[in-house]
Design a protein around this motif. Structure first.
Motif, PDB file in Angstrom:
ATOM      1  N   LYS A  52       0.829  -1.209   0.000  1.00 14.51           N
ATOM      2  CA  LYS A  52       0.000   0.000   0.000  1.00 14.51           C
ATOM      3  C   LYS A  52       0.856   1.247   0.000  1.00 14.51           C
ATOM      4  N   LYS A  53       1.953   1.255   0.689  1.00 14.98           N
ATOM      5  CA  LYS A  53       2.823   2.428   0.716  1.00 14.98           C
ATOM      6  C   LYS A  53       3.485   2.658  -0.624  1.00 14.98           C
ATOM      7  N   SER A  54       3.563   1.615  -1.456  1.00 17.82           N
ATOM      8  CA  SER A  54       4.223   1.788  -2.756  1.00 17.82           C
ATOM      9  C   SER A  54       3.329   2.559  -3.757  1.00 17.82           C
ATOM     10  N   LYS A  55       2.027   2.666  -3.621  1.00 20.03           N
ATOM     11  CA  LYS A  55       1.132   3.453  -4.479  1.00 20.03           C
ATOM     12  C   LYS A  55       1.372   4.935  -4.318  1.00 20.03           C
ATOM     13  N   VAL A  56       1.174   5.671  -5.536  1.00 19.92           N
ATOM     14  CA  VAL A  56       1.410   7.132  -5.533  1.00 19.92           C
ATOM     15  C   VAL A  56       0.240   7.804  -4.855  1.00 19.92           C
ATOM     16  N   TYR A  57       0.565   8.665  -3.992  1.00 24.52           N
ATOM     17  CA  TYR A  57      -0.476   9.382  -3.275  1.00 24.52           C
ATOM     18  C   TYR A  57      -0.525  10.803  -3.814  1.00 24.52           C
ATOM     19  N   VAL A  58      -1.706  11.233  -4.292  1.00 21.48           N
ATOM     20  CA  VAL A  58      -1.889  12.605  -4.836  1.00 21.48           C
ATOM     21  C   VAL A  58      -2.787  13.349  -3.872  1.00 21.48           C
ATOM     22  N   SER A  59      -2.276  14.421  -3.482  1.00 22.99           N
ATOM     23  CA  SER A  59      -3.023  15.213  -2.507  1.00 22.99           C
ATOM     24  C   SER A  59      -4.164  15.932  -3.220  1.00 22.99           C
ATOM     25  N   PRO A  60      -5.183  16.302  -2.521  1.00 19.84           N
ATOM     26  CA  PRO A  60      -6.321  17.040  -3.141  1.00 19.84           C
ATOM     27  C   PRO A  60      -5.903  18.360  -3.769  1.00 19.84           C
ATOM     28  N   ILE A  61      -4.916  18.988  -3.206  1.00 14.47           N
ATOM     29  CA  ILE A  61      -4.483  20.287  -3.754  1.00 14.47           C
ATOM     30  C   ILE A  61      -3.886  20.082  -5.128  1.00 14.47           C
ATOM     31  N   LYS A  62      -3.013  19.045  -5.210  1.00 11.33           N
ATOM     32  CA  LYS A  62      -2.394  18.805  -6.528  1.00 11.33           C
ATOM     33  C   LYS A  62      -3.440  18.393  -7.555  1.00 11.33           C
ATOM     34  N   ALA A  63      -4.366  17.632  -7.080  1.00 12.79           N
ATOM     35  CA  ALA A  63      -5.421  17.219  -8.014  1.00 12.79           C
ATOM     36  C   ALA A  63      -6.224  18.419  -8.509  1.00 12.79           C
ATOM     37  N   GLY A  64      -6.475  19.348  -7.592  1.00 10.15           N
ATOM     38  CA  GLY A  64      -7.217  20.553  -7.995  1.00 10.15           C
ATOM     39  C   GLY A  64      -6.441  21.390  -8.991  1.00 10.15           C
ATOM     40  N   VAL A  65      -5.129  21.518  -8.701  1.00 15.63           N
ATOM     41  CA  VAL A  65      -4.294  22.308  -9.635  1.00 15.63           C
ATOM     42  C   VAL A  65      -4.261  21.650 -10.996  1.00 15.63           C
ATOM     43  N   LEU A  66      -4.185  20.309 -10.959  1.00 12.23           N
ATOM     44  CA  LEU A  66      -4.150  19.578 -12.222  1.00 12.23           C
ATOM     45  C   LEU A  66      -5.454  19.759 -12.998  1.00 12.23           C
ATOM     46  N   CYS A  67      -6.528  19.718 -12.291  1.00 12.31           N
ATOM     47  CA  CYS A  67      -7.822  19.958 -12.968  1.00 12.31           C
ATOM     48  C   CYS A  67      -7.900  21.353 -13.564  1.00 12.31           C
ATOM     49  N   LEU A  68      -7.432  22.342 -12.770  1.00 10.26           N
ATOM     50  CA  LEU A  68      -7.451  23.717 -13.315  1.00 10.26           C
ATOM     51  C   LEU A  68      -6.585  23.841 -14.551  1.00 10.26           C
ATOM     52  N   PHE A  69      -5.429  23.122 -14.511  1.00 14.09           N
ATOM     53  CA  PHE A  69      -4.534  23.202 -15.657  1.00 14.09           C
ATOM     54  C   PHE A  69      -5.185  22.603 -16.909  1.00 14.09           C
ATOM     55  N   VAL A  70      -5.863  21.457 -16.633  1.00  9.02           N
ATOM     56  CA  VAL A  70      -6.548  20.806 -17.767  1.00  9.02           C
ATOM     57  C   VAL A  70      -7.662  21.697 -18.307  1.00  9.02           C
ATOM     58  N   ILE A  71      -8.408  22.315 -17.372  1.00  6.67           N
ATOM     59  CA  ILE A  71      -9.496  23.217 -17.809  1.00  6.67           C
ATOM     60  C   ILE A  71      -8.950  24.405 -18.598  1.00  6.67           C
ATOM     61  N   ALA A  72      -7.806  24.963 -18.055  1.00  7.81           N
ATOM     62  CA  ALA A  72      -7.201  26.124 -18.747  1.00  7.81           C
ATOM     63  C   ALA A  72      -6.717  25.725 -20.116  1.00  7.81           C
ATOM     64  N   LEU A  73      -6.162  24.525 -20.193  1.00  5.66           N
ATOM     65  CA  LEU A  73      -5.681  24.067 -21.503  1.00  5.66           C
ATOM     66  C   LEU A  73      -6.847  23.892 -22.488  1.00  5.66           C
ATOM     67  N   GLY A  74      -7.939  23.375 -21.933  1.00  6.05           N
ATOM     68  CA  GLY A  74      -9.126  23.226 -22.811  1.00  6.05           C
ATOM     69  C   GLY A  74      -9.667  24.555 -23.290  1.00  6.05           C
TER      70      GLY A  74
END
Length: 391
Positions: free
Chosen positions: A15-37
Motif C-alpha cells: 500500500k505504501k508503494s502506491k502514488v499518493y496525490v493530494s487534493p491540492i495537486k489534483a485541484g491544480v491539475l484539474c485547473l490546468f486541464v481546464i485552462a488548456l481546454g
C-alpha cells in the motif's frame, strides 16, 4: 501469529508503494486541464474569425433568393470583359484584306454601290488601323467630292463680270424699242428669264403680231410712238407726230396707233427730238396718256425735252430713260453701259436702260449671261410700270 504479522506487514508495504496525490495537486491539475481546454477553444475560435473575409465571395441575401439573376449578372460581367478586347481582333482583320483573292472575289458579285464602300473601307484599312474602324467615312467623302467642283464653279460664274453689290436691292428696268420689224429678232428677247418692257412701232407688217406675242410671253407692251426729229430729213416712220399737226391731228393719230396693238401699259417716243422739245404738243400727248390710264416714258432723245416741265405743270407723273445700251452695236460697249446703269441704280434706287430689237445678234445673249450674277449680287428686275424711277 508470526505468519499473520508477516502477511499484514507485506500488505502495508504494498500500500505504501502506491502514488499518493493530494487534493491540492489534483485541484491544480484539474485547473490546468481546464485552462488548456479553454486555450484550445479560444485557438479554434480565433482560427474561425477570418470568415468575414470570405463573406465577400459569399452570395448576398438577394442573390440567395435569386440565384438565376445572380448567375446572369456574373455571366454578363464575364462577357463584357472579352467585349472590351474585341476591337483588338479588328486590327488583325487587315490580314485577310491584304489577300488579293478575297478582295477581288466580292467585286463581281455585288454590282451596286455597296462595292465602292467595301473597296474604300478595305483600302483605308491597309493604310492605318484607325481607318479600319471608320471605313464608312471615305464613302461620305467620295459623295461630297462631286459637289465641291460645283461649289467652286458657281462663284466663278457669279463673279465673272465683277459687278458691284446691289444697294438696297437696286432695281433694273430693260426696255427694247423698235418692235414690229422682225419676229425672229423679237423671239430672242421674249426668251429672257426676267421681266422686260418692249416698245412696238405702229403700222408695220408685224406690229399687231408682235404685240400678241409679247403679251403671250408675259412681257410688258408699250407703244413706240414715232415723232419727228430735229433733222427734218429723217423719216420717223408711219403714224408719226409731226410739227405741223394740231391737237386734233395728234389725238387721232395716237388713237389709231394705240388701238392697233392695244391693250398697252404706256408709250415712249421714237426719235421725236423736235416734238419732245415742243411743250404745247407734249401737253396734248401727256393729257391723252393720262386720260387713257397709260404712262409716258421720255426716251430723252433731246436734252431740251419739255416733258419734265409739262408734267410738273399738269401734275402728271412720267418716266425717263437713263442709259442707251446699243448706240454702238458691240458687246463691249453694251457691257460698259450696263455698268454705268448699275451705278445709277445703286445711287437712285432704280435705272431704266433702253436697247433695240435689231441688236438681237448679241444683246439678248449678253443679258442672259449677266443675269445670274446680277441676281446673285442682289439686283431686282422690273417693268417700267412698276418701277421706282417714277418722276
Amino acid at each position: 501469529m508470526s505468519a499473520k504479522k508477516k502477511t499484514t506487514s507485506k500488505k502495508r508495504k504494498t500500500k505504501k508503494s502506491k502514488v499518493y496525490v493530494s487534493p491540492i495537486k489534483a485541484g491544480v491539475l484539474c485547473l490546468f486541464v481546464i485552462a488548456l481546454g479553454v486555450m484550445l477553444l479560444l485557438a479554434t475560435n480565433i482560427s474561425k474569425t477570418p470568415s468575414p473575409v470570405k463573406t465577400d465571395s459569399l452570395p448576398s441575401i438577394a442573390q440567395r433568393f435569386e440565384p438565376e439573376s445572380a448567375k446572369n449578372k456574373t455571366e454578363e460581367k464575364k462577357t463584357e470583359k472579352p467585349a472590351q478586347t474585341k476591337p483588338k481582333p479588328t486590327v488583325t482583320e487587315t490580314k485577310p484584306k491584304t489577300e488579293p483573292e478575297k478582295t477581288v472575289q466580292p467585286k463581281p458579285q455585288a454590282q451596286g454601290t455597296t462595292q465602292q464602300s467595301n473597296q474604300t473601307s478595305a483600302q483605308t484599312a491597309n493604310q492605318t488601323q484607325t481607318q479600319t474602324q471608320t471605313a464608312a467615312k471615305p464613302v461620305a467623302t467620295e459623295t461630297a467630292k462631286p459637289v465641291q467642283p460645283v461649289q467652286n464653279t458657281t462663284p466663278t460664274q457669279t463673279n465673272k463680270f465683277n459687278f458691284p453689290e446691289a444697294v438696297n436691292h437696286a432695281e433694273i428696268c430693260f426696255v427694247f424699242d423698235d418692235g414690229g420689224q422682225n419676229l425672229n429678232h423679237l423671239a430672242k428677247y421674249l426668251e429672257l428669264p426676267f421681266p422686260i418692257t418692249i416698245a412696238v412701232l405702229p403700222r408695220l407688217t408685224h406690229s399687231a403680231e408682235s404685240a400678241k406675242r409679247i403679251r403671250a410671253a408675259g412681257k410688258e407692251l408699250i407703244l413706240h410712238q414715232p415723232m419727228q426729229s430735229v433733222n427734218s430729213n429723217v423719216n420717223p416712220g408711219p403714224g408719226a407726230i409731226t410739227p405741223e399737226m394740231d391737237e386734233n391731228d395728234i389725238i387721232s393719230t395716237l388713237f389709231i396707233n394705240i388701238n392697233e396693238i392695244a391693250p398697252i401699259a404706256g408709250m415712249n417716243n421714237h426719235e421725236g427730238s423736235a416734238i419732245t422739245a415742243d411743250a404745247e404738243k407734249m401737253e396734248t400727248v401727256l393729257k391723252l396718256a393720262s386720260d387713257n390710264g397709260i404712262y409716258f416714258l421720255d426716251s430723252r432723245t433731246n436734252a431740251d425735252t419739255k416733258v419734265p416741265y409739262v408734267s410738273k405743270q399738269l401734275g402728271y407723273h412720267y418716266y425717263e430713260r437713263n442709259i442707251f445700251l446699243d448706240n454702238e452695236k458691240t458687246r463691249e460697249n453694251a457691257l460698259a453701259e450696263i455698268r454705268k446703269g448699275l451705278a445709277i441704280a445703286n445711287k437712285n434706287g432704280s435705272v431704266i436702260m433702253i436697247g433695240h430689237i435689231w441688236s438681237a445678234d448679241f444683246l439678248p445673249a449678253l443679258l442672259k449671261e449677266i443675269y445670274p450674277e446680277l441676281k446673285a449680287k442682289g439686283y431686282t428686275f422690273s417693268v417700267v410700270s412698276n418701277s421706282r424711277g417714277i418722276k
